[in-house]
Each structure stands twice: as structure tokens, then as C-alpha cells.
Design a protein around this motif. Structure first.
Motif, PDB file in Angstrom:
ATOM      1  N   ALA A   1     103.733  27.304 -83.598  1.00 32.59           N
ATOM      2  CA  ALA A   1     104.009  27.215 -85.118  1.00 32.59           C
ATOM      3  C   ALA A   1     102.538  27.524 -85.848  1.00 32.59           C
ATOM      4  O   ALA A   1     102.402  26.716 -86.764  1.00 32.59           O
ATOM      5  CB  ALA A   1     104.824  26.356 -85.695  1.00 32.59           C
ATOM      6  N   GLY A   2     101.547  27.872 -85.249  1.00 33.76           N
ATOM      7  CA  GLY A   2     100.061  28.116 -86.088  1.00 33.76           C
ATOM      8  C   GLY A   2     100.348  29.553 -86.463  1.00 33.76           C
ATOM      9  O   GLY A   2     101.404  30.235 -86.691  1.00 33.76           O
TER      10      GLY A   2
ATOM     11  N   GLY B   1     102.077  32.367 -84.511  1.00 34.51           N
ATOM     12  CA  GLY B   1     103.349  32.179 -84.304  1.00 34.51           C
ATOM     13  C   GLY B   1     104.164  32.592 -85.707  1.00 34.51           C
ATOM     14  O   GLY B   1     105.285  33.189 -85.786  1.00 34.51           O
TER      15      GLY B   1
ATOM     16  N   CYS C   1      95.547  24.017 -85.399  1.00 36.62           N
ATOM     17  CA  CYS C   1      94.139  24.707 -85.735  1.00 36.62           C
ATOM     18  C   CYS C   1      94.226  25.439 -86.761  1.00 36.62           C
ATOM     19  O   CYS C   1      93.245  25.715 -87.661  1.00 36.62           O
ATOM     20  CB  CYS C   1      93.815  25.576 -84.527  1.00 36.62           C
ATOM     21  SG  CYS C   1      91.612  25.866 -84.672  1.00 36.62           S
TER      22      CYS C   1
ATOM     23  N   ASN D   1      90.881  24.905 -90.822  1.00 34.19           N
ATOM     24  CA  ASN D   1      89.895  25.874 -90.646  1.00 34.19           C
ATOM     25  C   ASN D   1      89.315  26.474 -91.920  1.00 34.19           C
ATOM     26  O   ASN D   1      89.716  25.940 -93.056  1.00 34.19           O
ATOM     27  CB  ASN D   1      90.222  26.991 -89.782  1.00 34.19           C
ATOM     28  CG  ASN D   1      91.453  27.820 -90.675  1.00 34.19           C
ATOM     29  OD1 ASN D   1      90.944  28.500 -91.699  1.00 34.19           O
ATOM     30  ND2 ASN D   1      92.748  27.785 -89.921  1.00 34.19           N
ATOM     31  N   ALA D   2      87.994  27.222 -91.754  1.00 36.67           N
ATOM     32  CA  ALA D   2      87.346  27.525 -92.995  1.00 36.67           C
ATOM     33  C   ALA D   2      88.108  28.378 -94.017  1.00 36.67           C
ATOM     34  O   ALA D   2      87.475  28.989 -94.997  1.00 36.67           O
ATOM     35  CB  ALA D   2      86.158  27.947 -92.675  1.00 36.67           C
TER      36      ALA D   2
ATOM     37  N   GLU E   1     108.629  21.191 -76.706  1.00 40.46           N
ATOM     38  CA  GLU E   1     107.453  21.607 -75.653  1.00 40.46           C
ATOM     39  C   GLU E   1     107.899  22.647 -74.503  1.00 40.46           C
ATOM     40  O   GLU E   1     108.763  22.015 -73.824  1.00 40.46           O
ATOM     41  CB  GLU E   1     106.576  20.375 -75.131  1.00 40.46           C
ATOM     42  CG  GLU E   1     105.651  21.029 -74.143  1.00 40.46           C
ATOM     43  CD  GLU E   1     104.367  20.014 -73.768  1.00 40.46           C
ATOM     44  OE1 GLU E   1     104.721  18.942 -74.391  1.00 40.46           O
ATOM     45  OE2 GLU E   1     103.562  20.404 -73.557  1.00 40.46           O
ATOM     46  N   VAL E   2     107.507  23.795 -74.636  1.00 41.24           N
ATOM     47  CA  VAL E   2     107.971  24.802 -73.740  1.00 41.24           C
ATOM     48  C   VAL E   2     107.277  24.488 -72.376  1.00 41.24           C
ATOM     49  O   VAL E   2     105.912  24.177 -72.259  1.00 41.24           O
ATOM     50  CB  VAL E   2     107.853  26.117 -73.936  1.00 41.24           C
ATOM     51  CG1 VAL E   2     108.205  27.142 -72.835  1.00 41.24           C
ATOM     52  CG2 VAL E   2     108.552  26.724 -75.216  1.00 41.24           C
TER      53      VAL E   2
ATOM     54  N   GLY F   1      97.870  28.938 -79.128  1.00 39.46           N
ATOM     55  CA  GLY F   1      96.394  28.583 -79.474  1.00 39.46           C
ATOM     56  C   GLY F   1      95.647  28.150 -78.377  1.00 39.46           C
ATOM     57  O   GLY F   1      95.521  28.978 -77.361  1.00 39.46           O
TER      58      GLY F   1
ATOM     59  N   SER G   1      82.923  23.281 -92.994  1.00 41.51           N
ATOM     60  CA  SER G   1      83.179  23.076 -91.461  1.00 41.51           C
ATOM     61  C   SER G   1      82.025  23.712 -90.529  1.00 41.51           C
ATOM     62  O   SER G   1      81.456  24.323 -91.022  1.00 41.51           O
ATOM     63  CB  SER G   1      84.716  23.774 -91.200  1.00 41.51           C
ATOM     64  OG  SER G   1      84.529  25.049 -91.955  1.00 41.51           O
TER      65      SER G   1
ATOM     66  N   ARG H   1      89.574  25.900 -81.503  1.00 38.76           N
ATOM     67  CA  ARG H   1      89.666  27.551 -81.626  1.00 38.76           C
ATOM     68  C   ARG H   1      89.954  28.087 -80.133  1.00 38.76           C
ATOM     69  O   ARG H   1      89.229  27.557 -79.125  1.00 38.76           O
ATOM     70  CB  ARG H   1      88.204  28.238 -81.985  1.00 38.76           C
ATOM     71  CG  ARG H   1      87.463  27.492 -83.377  1.00 38.76           C
ATOM     72  CD  ARG H   1      86.131  28.145 -83.343  1.00 38.76           C
ATOM     73  NE  ARG H   1      85.637  27.690 -84.585  1.00 38.76           N
ATOM     74  CZ  ARG H   1      84.662  26.491 -84.436  1.00 38.76           C
ATOM     75  NH1 ARG H   1      84.848  25.865 -83.500  1.00 38.76           N
ATOM     76  NH2 ARG H   1      84.196  26.228 -85.716  1.00 38.76           N
TER      77      ARG H   1
ATOM     78  N   GLY I   1      89.924  33.034 -81.203  1.00 39.70           N
ATOM     79  CA  GLY I   1      88.700  32.263 -81.303  1.00 39.70           C
ATOM     80  C   GLY I   1      88.341  31.849 -82.726  1.00 39.70           C
ATOM     81  O   GLY I   1      89.228  31.279 -83.404  1.00 39.70           O
TER      82      GLY I   1
HETATM   83  C1  LIG Z   1      86.465  24.278 -87.625  1.00 40.82           C
HETATM   84  C2  LIG Z   1      87.178  25.464 -87.709  1.00 40.82           C
HETATM   85  C3  LIG Z   1      86.938  26.602 -88.578  1.00 40.82           C
HETATM   86  C4  LIG Z   1      87.636  27.915 -88.644  1.00 40.82           C
HETATM   87  N1  LIG Z   1      87.485  28.866 -89.393  1.00 40.82           N
HETATM   88  C5  LIG Z   1      88.142  29.977 -89.300  1.00 40.82           C
HETATM   89  C6  LIG Z   1      87.774  31.055 -90.274  1.00 40.82           C
HETATM   90  O1  LIG Z   1      87.258  30.666 -91.274  1.00 40.82           O
HETATM   91  N2  LIG Z   1      88.423  31.965 -89.883  1.00 40.82           N
HETATM   92  C7  LIG Z   1      89.230  32.302 -89.016  1.00 40.82           C
HETATM   93  O2  LIG Z   1      89.893  33.524 -88.713  1.00 40.82           O
HETATM   94  N3  LIG Z   1      89.625  31.319 -88.059  1.00 40.82           N
HETATM   95  C8  LIG Z   1      88.922  30.362 -88.087  1.00 40.82           C
HETATM   96  N4  LIG Z   1      89.033  29.384 -87.134  1.00 40.82           N
HETATM   97  C9  LIG Z   1      90.005  29.810 -85.885  1.00 40.82           C
HETATM   98  C10 LIG Z   1      91.309  29.626 -86.209  1.00 40.82           C
HETATM   99  O3  LIG Z   1      91.791  28.391 -86.906  1.00 40.82           O
HETATM  100  C11 LIG Z   1      92.107  29.612 -84.969  1.00 40.82           C
HETATM  101  O4  LIG Z   1      91.832  30.970 -84.246  1.00 40.82           O
HETATM  102  C12 LIG Z   1      93.679  29.978 -85.441  1.00 40.82           C
HETATM  103  O5  LIG Z   1      94.228  29.049 -86.170  1.00 40.82           O
HETATM  104  C13 LIG Z   1      94.314  29.753 -83.959  1.00 40.82           C
HETATM  105  O6  LIG Z   1      95.803  30.077 -84.577  1.00 40.82           O
HETATM  106  P1  LIG Z   1      97.092  30.088 -83.306  1.00 40.82           P
HETATM  107  O7  LIG Z   1      98.086  30.311 -83.889  1.00 40.82           O
HETATM  108  O8  LIG Z   1      96.506  30.881 -82.241  1.00 40.82           O
HETATM  109  O9  LIG Z   1      96.738  28.654 -82.772  1.00 40.82           O
HETATM  110  P2  LIG Z   1      97.188  27.261 -83.168  1.00 40.82           P
HETATM  111  O10 LIG Z   1      96.959  27.102 -84.818  1.00 40.82           O
HETATM  112  O11 LIG Z   1      96.344  26.096 -82.465  1.00 40.82           O
HETATM  113  O12 LIG Z   1      98.657  27.188 -83.046  1.00 40.82           O
HETATM  114  C14 LIG Z   1      99.409  27.051 -81.694  1.00 40.82           C
HETATM  115  C15 LIG Z   1     100.443  26.135 -81.841  1.00 40.82           C
HETATM  116  O13 LIG Z   1     101.237  26.197 -80.504  1.00 40.82           O
HETATM  117  C16 LIG Z   1     101.682  24.918 -80.059  1.00 40.82           C
HETATM  118  N5  LIG Z   1     101.987  24.978 -78.645  1.00 40.82           N
HETATM  119  C17 LIG Z   1     101.107  25.127 -77.682  1.00 40.82           C
HETATM  120  N6  LIG Z   1     101.635  24.817 -76.630  1.00 40.82           N
HETATM  121  C18 LIG Z   1     102.875  24.701 -76.663  1.00 40.82           C
HETATM  122  C19 LIG Z   1     104.216  24.629 -75.890  1.00 40.82           C
HETATM  123  N7  LIG Z   1     103.870  24.411 -74.498  1.00 40.82           N
HETATM  124  N8  LIG Z   1     105.330  24.415 -76.529  1.00 40.82           N
HETATM  125  C20 LIG Z   1     105.553  24.602 -77.810  1.00 40.82           C
HETATM  126  N9  LIG Z   1     104.391  24.806 -78.834  1.00 40.82           N
HETATM  127  C21 LIG Z   1     103.169  24.963 -78.155  1.00 40.82           C
HETATM  128  C22 LIG Z   1     100.435  23.899 -80.802  1.00 40.82           C
HETATM  129  O14 LIG Z   1     101.053  22.701 -80.853  1.00 40.82           O
HETATM  130  C23 LIG Z   1     100.365  24.648 -81.934  1.00 40.82           C
HETATM  131  O15 LIG Z   1     101.001  24.204 -83.067  1.00 40.82           O
HETATM  132  C24 LIG Z   1      88.405  28.113 -87.445  1.00 40.82           C
HETATM  133  C25 LIG Z   1      88.649  26.832 -86.391  1.00 40.82           C
HETATM  134  C26 LIG Z   1      88.189  25.567 -86.571  1.00 40.82           C
HETATM  135  C27 LIG Z   1      88.270  24.521 -85.685  1.00 40.82           C
END
Ligand SMILES: Cc1cc2nc3c(=O)[nH]c(=O)nc-3n(C[C@H](O)[C@H](O)[C@H](O)COP(=O)(O)OP(=O)(O)OC[C@H]3O[C@@H](n4cnc5c(N)ncnc54)[C@H](O)[C@@H]3O)c2cc1C
Length: 421
Positions: free
Chosen positions: A14-15, A18, A44, A48-49, A225-226, A256, A313, A358, A384
């Protein structure tokens, strides 16, 4: 009862990847179930920023990063750090990174990364116009600010490449930058204004998406959790979790920084390292209002006006994930702020520090597309440093792939099984 013309789909994670996928899928007639191993409001995508970054057309794997990384490894306050460990995953990632950190790799993917980010930025514009959405979207550019002539040289060169790629970018001398931020003193040599970039408030975006999805009938399964998948021939039939088995017609795997663990259950290699970063909010008490988001280039610190405050950040600690806050790295962020904004004497934000991971691939490219092995499954991850920026593009492309519609951005280089399956 609502009719789901396309069938049932399970979205894992649910990032932003998702939730954005669920947003387009539910509109397209799918019955959507989201499985999230934690609670939905802590990943994540929250701290973030909040930057939308067509400017980030250079993948992390780029020439110069290795030398810079090695130099910074000996400074505990530096913004980039590889935590050395005799860990096979780290070694494998490092070797793949080295293989890709060259000019031809960067040139090959600059256009595709630019286009994916621009596409996503347009989708954010559309989303912001929907009822129920007000996530402080401002498409007024990001200032890449520098203090040294060496950084100016590098950044102006990059700005010219951005202009060659057709991005709306302008190089500004110090006085012109100061004119853009009249409420706060600046100590900079100059900046590149990437007008093509924007910013938003991530927690508002995420909460409003969740609200929208719940109203639209999407089912959320938190703390679920899967662990495994049930596969038959070239189809995934079900996801097995600690709370039971979820059958579906199709699957979207996000996850993520944890994507590799999920993909290993399908014997697909999606190498990623968690790139830990920190952020904290600074309350300006309604004064010293900033007009633009900025990157403080020498310090690699992001500055984003957000929710009446400022979010700072930074840092990129690559290595095995752990829950430790390395104080010196946060101090590195704090100490850099008055060097650019002399009036902002920010205290160490004890008890207010957020960190997230990230999802960093070794070639700096996302994993986005249908799996070769399992035709009913799409992967959306590896965003990333630009994972938030790419969110809506990920979601829309996931949805279009499942509907066999034409994709509006090139994704050939982002195949999720490019490292083997
Ligand atoms: C300090 C910082 C600043 C940033 N600034 C920016 C920015 O300005 N602009 C930008 O574009 N990006 C930025 N980023 C990067 C960005 O935040 C991430 O790339 C993005 O949030 C990733 O999204 P996601 O949905 O892929 O992963 P996530 O947000 O991490 O979500 C993944 C989800 O999957 C769940 N999950 C994992 N495994 C399982 C499982 N087996 N079963 C069920 N659930 C599971 C996790 O618990 C999580 O909730 C930044 C990151 C950081 C750390």
C-alpha cells in the motif's frame, strides 16, 4: 451489488505504487484487494520529499557516483554512504551497479526516464482535479541551488543536457534566485530552475487516495503479509498470507524495498538495496515562507514547503535495512541548512525524525511490466529516488497492460525480469 467486469485483482503493498495502481484499476472495473504487511499509513511513500522530478533523467548508476561514494564513505555526516558488509546481496548489487555506472547507460535511458516522469506529472495534474483530492500540488519548479563554482560547473552542464532533452530549465545567477525567494535570506552562488518539476504533500496524497479507494469499494487487508504464491502453469492463482489465501484473476506486485523477497518466491530476480533516507518537519510559525522546493546540491538535502511548514530530507545509506537512526547523518542535514538559508538555525529534531527506504535497483531503472513467466502478474517497483514521482505512471501503466491497451510511455528498458528468472 457492484459489477466487476474485469474480475478480481490483488495488489501487494500500500505504498504509492500500490495505491496508484488500485486507483486506476478500480476505475477500470476491477474488484481490488490490497494486501499490506504493516499498517497502510507507514511506508516510504509518506515521509519523502514530495518532489515530482522529470529533472531526474540520470539514473543513480552514473559515472562519478562510484568515486564520490568512496570519498564520502569516510565522512560520517556525508549524504551518501554504502554500509560495507560481507553480504552476498550487497556484493551482487555493487557489481551490477559498477557495470551500469557509465555514460552509455545514462544516455540510453535518459529519454525513457524523462518521458515516464513527464507522463506521471501530467497524471498528477489530472488527479489533483478530481473531487476529494487536494494534496498541495504545485508545478512551479524546483531550484537546484549551489554554493561552489565546481558544483555550478557540473550543474550547468547537466542543465544543458536537460535543455537538449527539451526540458524547461533555466540557469539563474545568485541575485535572480534571491528574487524568487524574497521572504528568506539565501547564501548561494546560483541555481538551476527546473520548471518542469513540481512538488506535493505526500501524507495528504496518500490519505486522500486511501479515502477515495475505500469509498470506491477497494478492500484493504492490513497486517497481512504475503509469504508465497500458488502458481499453475504460467498463471498465479493465489497469494498465501499469514491471514489466509487470496485467490485472484490477476496480481500486482509492488513491495517497495521488499520487492526482492516477494519476487524470490516466484524465482524472479529483481535486485534492490534499501537506500535509507531521513526527513523531518520544521515549523516556520507562518513566517519565512518559501515559494519553491529546492535541492541543496553540495549537501544533497531536499527542502520542500509542505503543510505550512518545511520538510527537510536527505542522505542515502545503501546497505542492509536496520531500524537505527544514525545521528551524525541527520546532523549532516541540519548543519547544511543555515549554509544556504542563514536565517534558518534549525535544532536537531530529536523524536521527530522519520526514515524510509528507497527501493534502489543497481541500474537505477524501475521494474515495471508484465512477468514473462506469469502473464497475469505485473510488477511495479524499484522507483528509487523518484518512486513518488513515478507513482501515477506506474498505476496507469499497470492498468493499461492488464487491459491490453496501448501504453503511453516507453517501458521496454524497465522489464521486471531483466536480471533473470
Ligand atoms: C528521504 C526520502 C526522500 C524521498 N524523496 C522523494 C521525492 O522527493 N520524490 C520521489 O519521487 N521519491 C522520493 N523518495 C522515494 C520514494 O519515497 C519511494 O521511491 C516510493 O515511496 C516507493 O514507493 P513504493 O510504493 O514502491 O514502496 P513503499 O512506499 O515502500 O510501499 C511498499 C509497501 O509494500 C509493503 N510490503 C512489502 N512486502 C510485503 C509483503 N510481503 N506483503 C504485503 N505487503 C508488503 C510494505 O510494507 C510497504 O507498505 C524519497 C525517499 C526517501 C527515503
Amino acid at each position: 451489488m457492484k459489477e466487476h467486469k474485469r474480475g478480481t485483482i490483488v495488489v501487494i503493498g500500500a505504498g504509492i505504487a500500490g495505491l496508484a495502481s488500485a486507483y486506476y484499476l478500480v476505475k477500470d472495473g476491477w474488484e481490488v484487494k490490497i494486501l499490506e504487511k504493516n499498517e497502510v499509513d507507514n511506508n516510504c511513500s509518506y515521509g519523502n520529499a514530495g518532489m515530482i522530478v522529470p529533472s531526474h533523467f540520470t539514473p543513480l548508476a552514473a559515472p562519478g557516483m562510484v568515486a564520490q561514494g568512496i570519498k564520502w564513505m569516510f565522512n560520517s555526516k556525508s549524504p551518501f554512504y554504502v554500509r560495507p558488509a560481507l553480504n552476498p546481496r550487497l556484493v551482487d548489487w555493487g557489481l551490477k551497479f559498477l557495470k551500469h555506472a557509465n555514460r552509455s547507460h545514462v544516455d540510453k535511458y535518459a529519454t525513457a526516464l524523462r518521458d515516464l516522469n513527464l507522463y506521471s506529472s501530467r497524471l498528477y495534474d489530472e488527479l489533483s482535479l478530481e473531487d476529494g483530492f487536494n494534496f498541495e500540488l504545485e508545478q512551479n519548479g524546483i531550484l537546484m541551488m549551489y554554493k561552489s563554482s565546481q558544483m555550478k560547473h557540473e550543474e550547468v552542464e547537466l542543465a544543458h543536457r536537460a535543455q537538449d532533452l527539451g526540458l524547461d530549465v533555466e540557469v539563474l545567477e545568485g541575485e535572480a534566485v534571491k528574487a524568487l525567494e524574497p521572504n528568506l535570506k539565501l547564501d548561494v552562488l546560483g541555481a538551476v530552475l527546473y520548471r518542469c518539476d513540481g512538488k506535493l504533500c505526500p501524507p495528504k496524497l496518500m490519505q486522500q487516495l486511501i479515502q477515495y479507494l475505500k469509498t470506491a469499494g477497494v478492500l484493504f487487508f492490513e497486517k497481512t503479509e504475503v509469504h508465497k504464491f500458488v502458481t499453475v502453469a504460467n498463471t498465479i492463482k493465489a497469494a498465501i498470507t499469514d491471514k489466509g489465501t487470496f485467490d485472484a484473476d490477476a496480481f500486482v506486485v509492488t513491495g517497495g524495498a521488499y520487492l526482492p523477497e516477494l519476487m524470490s518466491k516466484l524465482r524472479v530476480s529483481t535486485p534492490l538495496l534499501p537506500g535509507k533516507g531521513y526527513s523531518f518537519m520544521y515549523d516556520t510559525k507562518g513566517e519565512k515562507k518559501l515559494n519553491h522546493a529546492a535541492l541543496l546540491l553540495e549537501a544533497r538535502v531536499a527542502v520542500t514547503p509542505m503543510n505550512g511548514q518545511i520538510r527537510f530530507s536527505g542522505t542515502m545509506e545503501l546497505g542492509v535495512a536496520n531500524d537505527k537512526i544514525y545521528e551524525n547523518r541527520v546532523r549532516g542535514i541540519v548543519e547544511s541548512i543555515p549554509k544556504y538559508y542563514p536565517e534558518l538555525q534549525v535544532e536537531y529534531p530529536k523524536n521527530k525524525i522519520w526514515y524510509g527506504y528507497r527501493p534502489c535497483s543497481p541500474d537505477g531503472l524501475p521494474y515495471l511490466g508484465k512477468l514473462k513467466k506469469y502473464g497475469n502478474t505485473i510488477v511495479a517497483g524499484g522507483g528509487g529516488m523518484m518512486g513518488l514521482s513515478l507513482g501515477p505512471a506506474f498505476g496507469k501503466i499497470v492498468c493499461d497492460l492488464l487491459a491490453d491497451r496501448e501504453i503511453e510511455a516507453g517501458i521496454a528498458g524497465f522489464k521486471p525480469d531483466r536480471f533473470g528468472s
